[in-house]
Design a protein around this motif. Sequence first.
Motif, mmCIF file in Angstrom:
data_model
loop_
_atom_site.group_PDB
_atom_site.id
_atom_site.type_symbol
_atom_site.label_atom_id
_atom_site.label_comp_id
_atom_site.label_asym_id
_atom_site.label_seq_id
_atom_site.Cartn_x
_atom_site.Cartn_y
_atom_site.Cartn_z
ATOM 1 N N PRO A 174 -0.265 3.782 5.407
ATOM 2 C CA PRO A 174 1.183 3.583 5.220
ATOM 3 C C PRO A 174 1.907 4.781 4.601
ATOM 4 N N VAL A 175 1.386 5.330 3.506
ATOM 5 C CA VAL A 175 2.147 6.407 2.859
ATOM 6 C C VAL A 175 2.187 7.650 3.749
ATOM 7 N N GLN A 186 7.512 8.491 7.155
ATOM 8 C CA GLN A 186 8.671 8.822 7.998
ATOM 9 C C GLN A 186 8.814 7.812 9.138
ATOM 10 N N GLN A 187 7.686 7.438 9.751
ATOM 11 C CA GLN A 187 7.735 6.469 10.846
ATOM 12 C C GLN A 187 8.227 5.106 10.352
ATOM 13 N N LEU A 196 0.801 -1.226 0.000
ATOM 14 C CA LEU A 196 0.000 0.000 0.000
ATOM 15 C C LEU A 196 0.835 1.278 0.000
ATOM 16 N N ASN A 197 2.174 1.133 0.133
ATOM 17 C CA ASN A 197 3.029 2.324 -0.016
ATOM 18 C C ASN A 197 3.069 2.768 -1.487
ATOM 19 N N SER A 198 2.673 1.866 -2.383
ATOM 20 C CA SER A 198 2.749 2.146 -3.824
ATOM 21 C C SER A 198 1.410 2.610 -4.372
ATOM 22 N N GLN A 199 1.454 3.730 -5.101
ATOM 23 C CA GLN A 199 0.224 4.327 -5.606
ATOM 24 C C GLN A 199 -0.612 3.362 -6.454
ATOM 25 N N PRO A 200 -0.030 2.754 -7.499
ATOM 26 C CA PRO A 200 -0.860 1.858 -8.310
ATOM 27 C C PRO A 200 -1.420 0.676 -7.511
ATOM 28 N N CYS A 201 -0.726 0.256 -6.446
ATOM 29 C CA CYS A 201 -1.270 -0.813 -5.601
ATOM 30 C C CYS A 201 -2.513 -0.337 -4.889
#
Lengths: 226, 244
Positions: B213-214, B218-219, B9-14
């Motif tokens: 997540p995004v 930083q955390q 979920l850190n990835s936009q297309p995901c």
Amino acid sequence: MASRLPLRVYYDLLSQPCRAVLIFLKCTGIPHVEKPVALRKGEQTSAEFTKLNPMQKVPVIVDNGFVLTESVAILKYLATKYDVPQFWYPADLHKRAKVDEYMAWQHANVRFHAAKVFILEVLMPHMSGQPVNKDKLDKALAELSITLDKLECMYLKNQPFLCGEEITLGDILAICELMQPLGANRDILKDRPKLVAWKDRVKTFVGKPFDEVHSFVFNLRDKAKL
Amino acid sequence: MALQYYGDLNSQPCRSVYIFLKKNNIPFEFKEVRLFMGEQYSEQFQKLNPLRKVPVIKDGDFVLSESVSILKYLAGKYQTPDHWYPGDLQRRARVNEYLDWQHSGLRPQASRVFLLKGMVPFISGSPGPSAGAMEAVEELTQSVEKFHQKFLQDKPYVAGADISLADLVAIVELMQPLGGGHDPLDGSAPLTAWRERVKKAIGRELFDEVHGPVLNTQQSLESISQKQPELLDAMKKMLFKGGK
């Protein structure tokens, strides 16, 4: 309907996505009116063209008042609207998804890297009068080579065409991008027999429109040879 | 067997694919591929996708990559509500027009701001703006302007009265720079209104869950630097391998 206007396509043969749209129109015989827009003369910035497309890019089609940009969206629209052979953009969900997969991936990969080589080797020196930046060009060529590796192992594999057994919209998009560096007399496929065989297959299938549409690239290449 | 969905979920297309699956109640098995841990480089994942990218879906034996084509496939297979990817040719073409432009028109610019403001300062160990961050923000601002003037205009959504794949794909990209502390829609009332509208149409709970997540980038990076510092080194090598 008597009031129906023929499809208009605004293009420049210098532009890879324009060539793909033109090849498709010519191969399928979709009646259209060609409206050249000379990018090197800045015609895309004219008030008239900007009204049509505020992004000042080609290709653009106008279909009886409906204006559409983005070559991939245009190809899908034409393949769906007009009565063209099924193989270009198959109705079968899985086959169509594979074509969509290539057309999505290519924007940031084949298109991006092949265009960069052409820009560095032909466009920028021409516009700035400065010699080619060799370091940048070498880097771009290395990145293009990696992309071609991916094209071979992920898409072409051991198939006759990029998305399967038959030619699709993906193949004509790809071939127009891969022809672009030829404008500097650079054949990026020459050491890749699988891709050369694929290119010949596509060329043969497309026939006369292929050379017609690439005339501008061939002229650039011939000048570069001198 | 349920559809398998490989993503992070850190990835936009995901995120766009995940939201679409959940919103349309499509049953799936979530197979997380943690990008910060380098899981996309595992032998197993490479067999699935030689390009080592997410998202990927596996529907029986059918494997598909590229979020835009996955979304269209899911819309077709599961017969989702028409507004997502309209059957009407011209409305569909409008959605396609955006989906095609964004690959080079918005995605790279938003990703670059996230990278330069959210990841590089942390990974390189020198806080504060990294080289190129200002230009990256300027380019993103121009992309957002084009999105507004050409694609959204003064409609509620890109394709008109209803949300479509175009808004979904746009919003996940425009959320990414927030992971670097930059809000690309700040200062634009119409665009922030559009963002609220899209959040509401998706469902706030789902939207917030997916963007957790995004927004906590930083955390996540802090935690990695403490527990697995060798991963930060690997990220550093990857980010800077291109050279100056």
